[in-house]
Design a protein around this motif. Structure first.
Motif, PDB file in Angstrom:
ATOM      1  N   ASP A   8       0.854  -1.190   0.000  1.00 29.15           N
ATOM      2  CA  ASP A   8       0.000   0.000   0.000  1.00 29.15           C
ATOM      3  C   ASP A   8       0.886   1.234   0.000  1.00 29.15           C
ATOM      4  N   HIS A  10       0.359   5.646   0.628  1.00 34.06           N
ATOM      5  CA  HIS A  10      -0.513   6.795   0.888  1.00 34.06           C
ATOM      6  C   HIS A  10       0.315   8.064   0.794  1.00 34.06           C
ATOM      7  N   HIS A  42      -2.985  -1.447   6.443  1.00 37.26           N
ATOM      8  CA  HIS A  42      -3.681  -1.778   5.187  1.00 37.26           C
ATOM      9  C   HIS A  42      -2.921  -2.859   4.427  1.00 37.26           C
TER      10      HIS A  42
HETATM   11 MG    MG Z   1      -4.593   2.121   2.052  1.00 37.82          MG
END
Ligand code: MG
Length: 158
Positions: A8, A10, A42
């Motif tokens: 993931d 961000h 995540h």
């Molecule tokens: Mg995420």
């Protein structure tokens, strides 16, 4: 045995709390997201679901669902853990790489592993955690984003 892989990334934004692995890390910015933006939880949730042959966390927590706006990502991980429990899988180990230019993650190494050990109910010697930078390259290198890769191993709970 089943292996799982999660990734993931961000973007950092002003006015957000930086939460990583369920730990608040004091920093001038935080990760943008529909949830609290905890990139580690995540990637970890996706790795666990992937190992169980399930779809990713987006299918359980769609970012169009206003009811879960700002959700604590521990709730996302706990959902993934319930799926594993239903399928009678047990976590053998997890291994995590956080990729982030700033802030330094090392001072929070112990707190993040403690947090993960508590959420996963897993001994700390089964939780690997590394932090790398991106050597100044690209968006991560410019300090605009934080990424995370996680590998997990599950065993069938016979
Ligand atoms: Mg995420």
């Amino acid at each position: 045995m089943r292996t799982g892989l999660g990734f993931d990334i961000h973007r950092f934004a002003e006015g957000r709390k930086f939460v990583l692995g369920g730990v608040h890390i004091p920093f001038e910015k935080g990760l943008l997201g529909h949830s609290d933006g905890d990139v580690l939880l995540h990637a970890l949730s996706d790795a666990l679901l992937g190992a169980a042959g399930k779809p990713d966390i987006g299918s359980f927590f769609p970012d169009t669902d206003l009811a879960i706006k700002g959700i604590d990502s521990r709730e996302i991980l706990e959902k993934a853990l319930r799926v594993l429990e239903e399928e009678k899988h047990r976590i053998e180990n997890v291994d995590i790489v956080v990729i982030c230019e700033k802030p330094k993650i090392l001072p929070f190494y112990g707190a993040i592993r403690d947090s993960l050990s508590e959420i996963l109910k897993l001994e700390k010697d089964r939780i690997g955690l590394k932090a790398k930078t991106f050597e100044g390259m690209g968006e991560i290198g410019a300090g605009n984003a934080c990424a995370c890769m996680v590998s997990v191993l599950l065993a069938e709970n016979l």
